[in-house]
Scaffold this motif. Structure first.
Motif, PDB file in Angstrom:
ATOM      1  N   MET A 232       0.860  -1.153   0.000  1.00 49.02           N
ATOM      2  CA  MET A 232       0.000   0.000   0.000  1.00 49.02           C
ATOM      3  C   MET A 232       0.906   1.215   0.000  1.00 49.02           C
ATOM      4  SD  MET A 232      -3.067   0.882   2.718  1.00 49.02           S
ATOM      5  CE  MET A 232      -3.205  -0.833   3.073  1.00 49.02           C
ATOM      6  N   SER A 233       0.714   2.091  -0.929  1.00 48.64           N
ATOM      7  CA  SER A 233       1.497   3.315  -0.972  1.00 48.64           C
ATOM      8  C   SER A 233       0.878   4.300  -0.011  1.00 48.64           C
ATOM      9  CB  SER A 233       1.509   3.893  -2.384  1.00 48.64           C
ATOM     10  OG  SER A 233       2.120   2.997  -3.260  1.00 48.64           O
TER      11      SER A 233
ATOM     12  N   ASP B 143      -2.703   6.762  -1.134  1.00 50.97           N
ATOM     13  CA  ASP B 143      -2.346   7.057  -2.508  1.00 50.97           C
ATOM     14  C   ASP B 143      -3.491   6.580  -3.402  1.00 50.97           C
ATOM     15  OD1 ASP B 143      -1.331   7.074  -5.093  1.00 50.97           O
ATOM     16  OD2 ASP B 143       0.624   6.285  -4.504  1.00 50.97           O
TER      17      ASP B 143
ATOM     18  N   ASP C  48      -3.456   5.741  -6.387  1.00 48.54           N
ATOM     19  CA  ASP C  48      -2.986   4.729  -7.340  1.00 48.54           C
ATOM     20  C   ASP C  48      -2.573   3.441  -6.632  1.00 48.54           C
ATOM     21  OD1 ASP C  48      -3.292   6.522  -9.507  1.00 48.54           O
ATOM     22  OD2 ASP C  48      -1.361   7.452  -9.001  1.00 48.54           O
ATOM     23  N   MET C  49      -3.322   3.065  -5.608  1.00 45.79           N
ATOM     24  CA  MET C  49      -3.021   1.891  -4.802  1.00 45.79           C
ATOM     25  C   MET C  49      -3.095   0.628  -5.656  1.00 45.79           C
ATOM     26  SD  MET C  49      -4.993   0.831  -1.310  1.00 45.79           S
ATOM     27  CE  MET C  49      -4.830   2.479  -0.684  1.00 45.79           C
ATOM     28  N   CYS C  50      -2.132  -0.286  -5.489  1.00 43.12           N
ATOM     29  CA  CYS C  50      -2.137  -1.544  -6.245  1.00 43.12           C
ATOM     30  C   CYS C  50      -3.214  -2.473  -5.679  1.00 43.12           C
ATOM     31  CB  CYS C  50      -0.761  -2.194  -6.212  1.00 43.12           C
ATOM     32  SG  CYS C  50      -0.284  -2.886  -4.618  1.00 43.12           S
ATOM     33  N   PRO C  51      -3.662  -3.459  -6.488  1.00 40.28           N
ATOM     34  CA  PRO C  51      -4.742  -4.366  -6.039  1.00 40.28           C
ATOM     35  C   PRO C  51      -4.409  -5.120  -4.752  1.00 40.28           C
ATOM     36  CG  PRO C  51      -4.389  -4.599  -8.397  1.00 40.28           C
ATOM     37  CD  PRO C  51      -3.291  -3.702  -7.887  1.00 40.28           C
ATOM     38  N   GLU C  52      -3.149  -5.537  -4.568  1.00 38.47           N
ATOM     39  CA  GLU C  52      -2.769  -6.269  -3.352  1.00 38.47           C
ATOM     40  C   GLU C  52      -2.943  -5.391  -2.110  1.00 38.47           C
ATOM     41  OE1 GLU C  52      -0.650  -5.990  -6.030  1.00 38.47           O
ATOM     42  OE2 GLU C  52      -0.999  -7.986  -6.883  1.00 38.47           O
ATOM     43  N   ASP C  53      -2.554  -4.124  -2.250  1.00 35.52           N
ATOM     44  CA  ASP C  53      -2.699  -3.214  -1.121  1.00 35.52           C
ATOM     45  C   ASP C  53      -4.165  -2.911  -0.838  1.00 35.52           C
ATOM     46  OD1 ASP C  53       0.016  -3.156  -0.753  1.00 35.52           O
ATOM     47  OD2 ASP C  53       0.310  -1.271  -1.837  1.00 35.52           O
TER      48      ASP C  53
END
Length: 127
Positions: free
Chosen positions: A1-2, A23, A25-30
């Protein structure tokens, strides 16, 4: 997670916040981790969202109590106390210990104590 862990001033109290700034633009894992954490928090809050369970936790913060002691402290019937203890046990907030015919309950960890301190500060403290 950013997450930007810097503290942004809270506009209402002007005190720094301990909450992260997310953020977009959080990635799916986060995002999945965030959803799992939200589910765990939701279950915890549901478990303490009953006045009887809150009162049981208030009493257990000071130490282990028997079911009979809790009945007396709450002026409640054994069935009602046992039902609330069962829900708290299901959510992993309390743990039982048997001694002869008596069953004693205590907090499983520090989470209930921490939340009870916040609840006390918000709703019970006379300032």
């Amino acid at each position: 997670m950013s997450l930007d862990m810097s503290t942004e001033p809270d506009t209402q109290t002007h005190a720094p916040s301990r909450l992260p700034v997310f953020d977009p633009d959080m990635c799916p894992e986060d995002m999945d981790k965030m959803m799992r954490n939200a589910q765990a928090a939701s279950n915890f809050l549901k478990a303490i969202s009953h006045e009887g369970r809150l009162m049981i936790l208030c009493h257990l913060v000071s130490g282990e109590k028997s079911v009979t002691e809790l009945e007396d402290l709450l002026s409640a019937r054994q069935a009602a106390v046992s039902q609330q203890l069962s829900r708290l046990r299901l959510e992993g907030l309390v743990k039982p210990r048997r001694e002869g015919k008596a069953i004693y309950y205590s907090l499983t960890d520090d989470r209930p104590k921490q939340i009870m301190e916040v609840v006390y500060d918000l709703f019970c403290r006379d300032d």
